[in-house]
Design a protein around this motif. Structure first.
Motif, PDB file in Angstrom:
ATOM      1  N   GLU A  95      41.382  -9.499   7.044  1.00  0.00           N
ATOM      2  CA  GLU A  95      41.949  -9.678   8.384  1.00  0.00           C
ATOM      3  C   GLU A  95      41.836  -8.408   9.216  1.00  0.00           C
ATOM      4  OE1 GLU A  95      43.012 -13.711   8.060  1.00  0.00           O
ATOM      5  OE2 GLU A  95      43.072 -12.366   9.792  1.00  0.00           O
ATOM      6  N   ALA A  96      41.993  -7.258   8.558  1.00  0.00           N
ATOM      7  CA  ALA A  96      41.927  -5.982   9.274  1.00  0.00           C
ATOM      8  C   ALA A  96      40.492  -5.481   9.415  1.00  0.00           C
ATOM      9  CB  ALA A  96      42.777  -4.937   8.552  1.00  0.00           C
ATOM     10  N   LYS A  97      39.549  -6.231   8.877  1.00  0.00           N
ATOM     11  CA  LYS A  97      38.126  -5.858   8.929  1.00  0.00           C
ATOM     12  C   LYS A  97      37.874  -4.493   8.310  1.00  0.00           C
ATOM     13  CE  LYS A  97      35.656  -7.487  12.365  1.00  0.00           C
ATOM     14  NZ  LYS A  97      35.083  -7.756  13.688  1.00  0.00           N
ATOM     15  N   LYS A  98      38.607  -4.219   7.225  1.00  0.00           N
ATOM     16  CA  LYS A  98      38.379  -2.973   6.500  1.00  0.00           C
ATOM     17  C   LYS A  98      38.045  -3.254   5.039  1.00  0.00           C
ATOM     18  CE  LYS A  98      40.879   0.684   7.395  1.00  0.00           C
ATOM     19  NZ  LYS A  98      42.024   1.603   7.568  1.00  0.00           N
ATOM     20  N   ASN A  99      38.195  -4.492   4.606  1.00  0.00           N
ATOM     21  CA  ASN A  99      37.867  -4.778   3.222  1.00  0.00           C
ATOM     22  C   ASN A  99      37.155  -6.116   3.106  1.00  0.00           C
ATOM     23  OD1 ASN A  99      39.965  -6.834   3.016  1.00  0.00           O
ATOM     24  ND2 ASN A  99      41.371  -5.112   3.027  1.00  0.00           N
ATOM     25  N   THR A 148      37.705   0.664  10.361  1.00  0.00           N
ATOM     26  CA  THR A 148      37.493  -0.730  10.731  1.00  0.00           C
ATOM     27  C   THR A 148      36.008  -0.960  11.003  1.00  0.00           C
ATOM     28  OG1 THR A 148      39.683  -0.821  11.736  1.00  0.00           O
ATOM     29  CG2 THR A 148      38.130  -2.542  12.366  1.00  0.00           C
ATOM     30  N   LEU A 149      35.516  -2.068  10.521  1.00  0.00           N
ATOM     31  CA  LEU A 149      34.087  -2.373  10.643  1.00  0.00           C
ATOM     32  C   LEU A 149      33.839  -3.517  11.620  1.00  0.00           C
ATOM     33  CD1 LEU A 149      33.290  -2.317   6.822  1.00  0.00           C
ATOM     34  CD2 LEU A 149      32.816  -0.496   8.469  1.00  0.00           C
ATOM     35  N   SER A 150      32.747  -3.415  12.355  1.00  0.00           N
ATOM     36  CA  SER A 150      32.361  -4.528  13.228  1.00  0.00           C
ATOM     37  C   SER A 150      31.770  -5.669  12.399  1.00  0.00           C
ATOM     38  CB  SER A 150      31.334  -4.057  14.263  1.00  0.00           C
ATOM     39  OG  SER A 150      30.192  -3.551  13.604  1.00  0.00           O
ATOM     40  N   ASN A 151      31.177  -5.318  11.285  1.00  0.00           N
ATOM     41  CA  ASN A 151      30.665  -6.335  10.372  1.00  0.00           C
ATOM     42  C   ASN A 151      30.510  -5.713   8.992  1.00  0.00           C
ATOM     43  OD1 ASN A 151      27.669  -5.613   9.705  1.00  0.00           O
ATOM     44  ND2 ASN A 151      27.800  -5.350  11.927  1.00  0.00           N
ATOM     45  N   ILE A 152      30.362  -6.537   7.991  1.00  0.00           N
ATOM     46  CA  ILE A 152      30.089  -6.037   6.649  1.00  0.00           C
ATOM     47  C   ILE A 152      28.963  -6.872   6.064  1.00  0.00           C
ATOM     48  CG2 ILE A 152      31.731  -7.476   5.370  1.00  0.00           C
ATOM     49  CD1 ILE A 152      32.326  -4.622   3.904  1.00  0.00           C
ATOM     50  N   TYR A 175      35.059  -5.755  -5.137  1.00  0.00           N
ATOM     51  CA  TYR A 175      35.840  -5.478  -3.950  1.00  0.00           C
ATOM     52  C   TYR A 175      35.288  -4.270  -3.200  1.00  0.00           C
ATOM     53  CZ  TYR A 175      39.170  -8.455  -6.387  1.00  0.00           C
ATOM     54  OH  TYR A 175      39.763  -9.499  -7.038  1.00  0.00           O
ATOM     55  N   CYS A 176      35.379  -4.358  -1.890  1.00  0.00           N
ATOM     56  CA  CYS A 176      34.817  -3.319  -1.033  1.00  0.00           C
ATOM     57  C   CYS A 176      35.893  -2.903  -0.021  1.00  0.00           C
ATOM     58  CB  CYS A 176      33.599  -3.890  -0.313  1.00  0.00           C
ATOM     59  SG  CYS A 176      32.760  -2.763   0.799  1.00  0.00           S
ATOM     60  N   VAL A 198      32.833   4.066   2.214  1.00  0.00           N
ATOM     61  CA  VAL A 198      32.875   2.673   1.770  1.00  0.00           C
ATOM     62  C   VAL A 198      32.975   2.703   0.254  1.00  0.00           C
ATOM     63  CG1 VAL A 198      31.653   0.492   1.644  1.00  0.00           C
ATOM     64  CG2 VAL A 198      31.527   1.862   3.722  1.00  0.00           C
ATOM     65  N   MET A 199      34.074   2.191  -0.254  1.00  0.00           N
ATOM     66  CA  MET A 199      34.343   2.259  -1.680  1.00  0.00           C
ATOM     67  C   MET A 199      34.254   0.880  -2.302  1.00  0.00           C
ATOM     68  SD  MET A 199      37.422   4.806  -0.871  1.00  0.00           S
ATOM     69  CE  MET A 199      37.465   4.017   0.715  1.00  0.00           C
ATOM     70  N   GLN A 200      33.701   0.838  -3.496  1.00  0.00           N
ATOM     71  CA  GLN A 200      33.555  -0.430  -4.190  1.00  0.00           C
ATOM     72  C   GLN A 200      34.130  -0.319  -5.585  1.00  0.00           C
ATOM     73  OE1 GLN A 200      29.272  -1.571  -3.190  1.00  0.00           O
ATOM     74  NE2 GLN A 200      29.957  -3.373  -4.334  1.00  0.00           N
ATOM     75  N   ILE A 201      34.827  -1.342  -6.008  1.00  0.00           N
ATOM     76  CA  ILE A 201      35.293  -1.426  -7.386  1.00  0.00           C
ATOM     77  C   ILE A 201      35.113  -2.840  -7.902  1.00  0.00           C
ATOM     78  CG2 ILE A 201      36.975   0.465  -7.270  1.00  0.00           C
ATOM     79  CD1 ILE A 201      39.153  -1.688  -6.844  1.00  0.00           C
ATOM     80  N   PRO A 202      34.901  -3.002  -9.202  1.00  0.00           N
ATOM     81  CA  PRO A 202      34.687  -1.931 -10.173  1.00  0.00           C
ATOM     82  C   PRO A 202      33.256  -1.388 -10.090  1.00  0.00           C
ATOM     83  CG  PRO A 202      34.423  -4.053 -11.234  1.00  0.00           C
ATOM     84  CD  PRO A 202      34.803  -4.346  -9.796  1.00  0.00           C
ATOM     85  N   GLN A 203      32.997  -0.327 -10.791  1.00  0.00           N
ATOM     86  CA  GLN A 203      31.660   0.242 -10.815  1.00  0.00           C
ATOM     87  C   GLN A 203      30.751  -0.586 -11.719  1.00  0.00           C
ATOM     88  OE1 GLN A 203      31.733   4.387 -11.782  1.00  0.00           O
ATOM     89  NE2 GLN A 203      29.568   4.705 -11.350  1.00  0.00           N
ATOM     90  N   TYR A 204      31.330  -1.059 -12.799  1.00  0.00           N
ATOM     91  CA  TYR A 204      30.596  -1.899 -13.748  1.00  0.00           C
ATOM     92  C   TYR A 204      31.464  -3.102 -14.116  1.00  0.00           C
ATOM     93  CZ  TYR A 204      28.222   2.566 -14.558  1.00  0.00           C
ATOM     94  OH  TYR A 204      27.547   3.749 -14.390  1.00  0.00           O
TER      95      TYR A 204
END
Lengths: 117, 113
Positions: B67-71, B28-32, B22-23, B4-10
């Motif tokens: 929509e793709a449940k990945k972000n 694919t995730l069932s929930n976030i 942004y994540c 699971v990647m997030q930007i920006p860091q700061y």
């Protein structure tokens, strides 16, 4: 609702000693509790998952014999850091989850800052 | 394994400016879920998104699930100094519906008054 407490909030111990950290869900029954470790300005690293009445499930790379977890009741889980070393110094946070509450979200305790000298 | 990647860091903003983090998940995730951790504090649950394309609002905070449940994204309108902290997204470990979460590295937001 959904309050989780942790004790102690801070502890300083000498190398070679053991430290026990308690995590309690105060107003709900936690079917599952989690133990995390967090380094300064870093993300949460899951150490283990604890289910009441059964053995904890440890994440890869986490030493079971060093980090002993006991989930004795639906409201209490303990983490014991055995034979602590300075590199074990960190922020340890527990969280609790129950699907009876609202969903899969986790409720975190306030954390325990461990310093090993 | 799942990432699971997030930007920006700061992100440093002037009070009143908007902020977005942004994540992105490798699976694919069932929930976030989103959490906020104030400096010196512990993570506090903010919200859970479950449906594809879901948008939820909490006052000045807007959460979206792709929509793709990945972000996913978290947008704060007109930041205030009380918004300072690290915002983490988290998804069920392994992508399915279970209790374990994989957290992103978080975005540290600082706000200049």
């Amino acid at each position: 609702g959904a309050v989780v407490s942790q004790h102690p909030s801070r502890v300083i111990c000498k190398s070679g000693t053991s430290v026990k950290i308690e995590c309690r869900s105060l107003d709900f029954q936690a079917t599952t509790m989690f133990w995390y470790r967090q380094f300064p300005k870093k993300s949460l690293m899951l150490m283990a998952t604890s289910n009441e009445g059964s053995k904890a499930t440890y994440e890869q790379g986490v030493e079971k014999d060093k980090f002993l977890i006991n989930h004795a009741s639906l409201t209490l889980s303990t983490l014991t850091v055995t034979s602590a070393h300075p590199e074990d110094s960190s922020f340890y946070i527990c969280s609790a989850s129950t699907r009876d509450l609202r969903g899969d979200e986790q409720y975190f305790g306030p954390g325990t800052r461990l310093t090993v000298t | 394994g799942q990432q699971v990647m997030q930007i920006p860091q700061y992100q440093h903003v002037q009070e009143g400016e908007d902020f977005t983090t942004y994540c992105n998940s490798s699976t694919t995730l069932s929930n976030i879920q989103w959490y906020k951790q104030r400096p010196g504090g512990h993570p506090v649950f903010l919200i859970q998104l479950v449906k594809s394309g879901e948008v939820k609002k909490q006052k000045r905070l807007t959460f979206q699930f792709g929509e793709a449940k990945k972000n996913s994204s978290l947008h704060i309108t007109a930041t205030q100094t009380t918004d300072v902290g690290t915002y983490f997204c988290a998804g069920p470990k392994g992508g399915g519906s279970n209790y374990k979460l994989t957290f992103g590295k978080g975005t540290l937001l600082t706000v200049n008054p």
